[in-house]
Design a protein around this motif. Structure first.
Motif, PDB file in Angstrom:
ATOM      1  N   ILE A 110     147.730  15.714 118.515  1.00 56.49           N
ATOM      2  CA  ILE A 110     146.868  16.042 118.399  1.00 56.49           C
ATOM      3  C   ILE A 110     145.900  15.676 117.403  1.00 56.49           C
ATOM      4  O   ILE A 110     146.731  16.044 116.052  1.00 56.49           O
ATOM      5  CB  ILE A 110     147.051  17.778 117.417  1.00 56.49           C
ATOM      6  N   THR A 111     145.311  15.000 117.403  1.00 60.48           N
ATOM      7  CA  THR A 111     144.188  14.485 115.948  1.00 60.48           C
ATOM      8  C   THR A 111     143.059  15.039 115.625  1.00 60.48           C
ATOM      9  O   THR A 111     142.609  15.048 113.997  1.00 60.48           O
ATOM     10  CB  THR A 111     143.146  13.403 115.851  1.00 60.48           C
ATOM     11  N   GLN A 112     142.262  16.281 116.475  1.00 62.24           N
ATOM     12  CA  GLN A 112     141.137  16.757 116.241  1.00 62.24           C
ATOM     13  C   GLN A 112     141.467  18.748 116.712  1.00 62.24           C
ATOM     14  O   GLN A 112     141.942  18.504 117.775  1.00 62.24           O
ATOM     15  CB  GLN A 112     139.583  16.525 116.988  1.00 62.24           C
ATOM     16  N   GLN A 113     140.883  19.381 116.007  1.00 58.90           N
ATOM     17  CA  GLN A 113     141.137  20.390 116.352  1.00 58.90           C
ATOM     18  C   GLN A 113     140.062  22.137 115.928  1.00 58.90           C
ATOM     19  O   GLN A 113     138.563  21.380 115.501  1.00 58.90           O
ATOM     20  CB  GLN A 113     141.997  21.877 115.287  1.00 58.90           C
ATOM     21  N   GLY A 114     139.928  22.923 117.009  1.00 58.23           N
ATOM     22  CA  GLY A 114     138.344  23.628 116.845  1.00 58.23           C
ATOM     23  C   GLY A 114     138.597  24.555 117.488  1.00 58.23           C
ATOM     24  O   GLY A 114     139.501  25.401 117.887  1.00 58.23           O
ATOM     25  N   ALA A 115     137.847  25.605 116.589  1.00 55.32           N
ATOM     26  CA  ALA A 115     138.243  27.164 116.055  1.00 55.32           C
ATOM     27  C   ALA A 115     137.571  28.317 117.392  1.00 55.32           C
ATOM     28  O   ALA A 115     137.715  29.386 117.628  1.00 55.32           O
ATOM     29  CB  ALA A 115     137.526  27.619 115.017  1.00 55.32           C
TER      30      ALA A 115
ATOM     31  N   GLY B 215     138.185  12.141 121.388  1.00 55.12           N
ATOM     32  CA  GLY B 215     139.273  13.194 122.286  1.00 55.12           C
ATOM     33  C   GLY B 215     139.197  13.498 123.821  1.00 55.12           C
ATOM     34  O   GLY B 215     138.196  13.497 123.952  1.00 55.12           O
ATOM     35  N   VAL B 216     139.868  13.991 124.158  1.00 58.87           N
ATOM     36  CA  VAL B 216     140.441  14.908 125.399  1.00 58.87           C
ATOM     37  C   VAL B 216     140.697  15.990 124.324  1.00 58.87           C
ATOM     38  O   VAL B 216     141.130  16.542 123.777  1.00 58.87           O
ATOM     39  CB  VAL B 216     141.041  14.333 126.774  1.00 58.87           C
ATOM     40  N   SER B 217     140.800  16.915 126.333  1.00 62.09           N
ATOM     41  CA  SER B 217     141.365  18.373 125.643  1.00 62.09           C
ATOM     42  C   SER B 217     141.783  19.023 126.484  1.00 62.09           C
ATOM     43  O   SER B 217     141.245  18.933 127.806  1.00 62.09           O
ATOM     44  CB  SER B 217     139.596  18.821 125.030  1.00 62.09           C
ATOM     45  N   LEU B 218     142.159  20.270 126.990  1.00 59.60           N
ATOM     46  CA  LEU B 218     142.218  21.149 127.827  1.00 59.60           C
ATOM     47  C   LEU B 218     141.678  22.184 127.635  1.00 59.60           C
ATOM     48  O   LEU B 218     142.162  23.217 126.833  1.00 59.60           O
ATOM     49  CB  LEU B 218     144.435  21.526 128.282  1.00 59.60           C
ATOM     50  N   LEU B 219     141.261  22.700 128.576  1.00 54.33           N
ATOM     51  CA  LEU B 219     140.401  24.096 128.565  1.00 54.33           C
ATOM     52  C   LEU B 219     140.780  24.951 129.681  1.00 54.33           C
ATOM     53  O   LEU B 219     140.797  24.157 130.990  1.00 54.33           O
ATOM     54  CB  LEU B 219     138.739  23.426 128.363  1.00 54.33           C
TER      55      LEU B 219
ATOM     56  N   ASP C  77     146.214  10.006 125.400  1.00 52.94           N
ATOM     57  CA  ASP C  77     145.391   9.880 124.923  1.00 52.94           C
ATOM     58  C   ASP C  77     145.232  10.801 123.702  1.00 52.94           C
ATOM     59  O   ASP C  77     146.355  11.809 123.123  1.00 52.94           O
ATOM     60  CB  ASP C  77     144.158  10.613 125.125  1.00 52.94           C
ATOM     61  N   ASP C  78     144.298  10.584 122.494  1.00 55.25           N
ATOM     62  CA  ASP C  78     144.152  11.619 121.343  1.00 55.25           C
ATOM     63  C   ASP C  78     143.594  12.929 122.166  1.00 55.25           C
ATOM     64  O   ASP C  78     142.615  13.382 122.950  1.00 55.25           O
ATOM     65  CB  ASP C  78     142.874  11.626 120.167  1.00 55.25           C
ATOM     66  N   PHE C  79     144.067  13.529 121.283  1.00 57.34           N
ATOM     67  CA  PHE C  79     143.321  15.710 121.535  1.00 57.34           C
ATOM     68  C   PHE C  79     143.039  16.200 120.916  1.00 57.34           C
ATOM     69  O   PHE C  79     143.210  16.465 119.816  1.00 57.34           O
ATOM     70  CB  PHE C  79     145.389  15.690 122.247  1.00 57.34           C
TER      71      PHE C  79
END
Length: 289
Positions: free
Chosen positions: A219-224, A238-242, A189-191
């Motif tokens: 890692i294709t996208q990042q957020g602040a 994408g997916v994420s880990l939170l 997956d894209d992260f």
């Protein structure tokens, strides 16, 4: 002009009888008369006069009475404020917090503190763990709500929660119907992760977990911030880990799933500088015990 003289004057003005006033003040009549005479000398006016055998206020005394009462009230207020400040009942608490604390720990802690100390001003702002440790060390804030790991031996801390890492998946993701997922199942997956500048410890630990599971996340996208990350997941990017607790979201857009991997919990801690003697901070810390 002394406060005790003002109190004596006000009581005499209310009683218009030195004997009764002395009884109220627990003074002898000569002592009370001396206080009034000293006050008159200090002011340079006569406050009382006898008219037809009656003890009355002069025009100057009547004008002075309201101001004397106001001065006594202000003195009482000043004394009360000083005492309440010493007890930590008034003042300002400068608190900073990581964003992942906003969904459970922050409202829980602040709710209890606000109930106990409603007159304390809360100076609140989000701040990364690294920024908080610097601010605590420099005395720019009183208390931080931050995540381990951090390296600052000059601070004291107390763990307030231990939280798990969860997967955030688009609702139409092929793994969305599972109750739990494994990290390795996300390898293709894209992260979407926190930008490293805003959360270096979270970013690096998550990447390390993925590498331990046998892959390096793409890692294709990042957020602040977490809301941005969840929005990008909802958009299918994408997916994420939170870190749980996670922000509420429509389950038709994003689902949160537990990880089957045996990962250590993320500790959320309250941290402070031991040299900070703020009474408000002292009261906040007492609520933690």
């Amino acid at each position: 002009m002394e406060l005790r003289q003002l109190r004596s004057f006000v009581v005499v003005a209310e009683e218009l009888n030195v004997g009764r006033a002395a009884t109220r003040l627990h003074l002898t009549q000569p002592s009370l008369s001396r206080q009034i005479a000293a006050l008159e000398r200090d002011l340079g006016v006569e406050l009382f006069a006898r008219v037809k055998k009656r003890f009355v206020l002069t025009a100057a005394g009547a004008a002075f009475l309201d101001d004397a009462r106001d001065l006594l009230d202000r003195a009482a207020d000043a004394r009360n404020t000083a005492q309440r400040t010493q007890r930590g009942e008034v003042g300002t608490l400068r608190l900073r917090f990581v964003q992942s604390a906003t969904f459970e720990a922050l409202p829980r802690l602040l709710g209890a503190f606000r109930t106990a100390y409603p007159d304390v001003v809360l100076d609140l702002e989000t701040m990364t763990t690294l920024q908080q440790t610097d601010a605590l060390r420099d005395g720019r804030i009183d208390v931080g709500l931050l995540r381990f790991p951090y390296d600052e031996p000059r601070l004291r801390s107390q763990v307030v929660s231990e939280d798990r890492l969860v997967a955030a998946l688009p609702a139409k993701h092929q793994l969305a119907k599972r109750r739990r997922v494994a990290l390795k199942d996300l390898a293709e997956d894209d992260f979407i992760l926190y930008t490293r500048a805003t959360g270096p410890s979270v970013h690096d630990v998550i990447v390390g977990y993925c590498q331990a599971a046998g892959f390096t996340p793409r890692i294709t996208q990042q957020g602040a911030d977490v809301q941005t990350i969840v929005s990008l997941v909802a958009a299918g990017l994408g997916v994420s880990l939170l870190i749980a607790p996670t922000p509420p979201i429509d389950p038709a857009a994003v689902v949160y799933r537990e990880l089957s991997d045996d990962l250590p919990p993320w500790r959320l801690s309250v941290a402070w500088a031991p040299g900070n003697e703020s009474p408000v901070l002292r009261q906040f810390l007492q609520l933690l015990s």
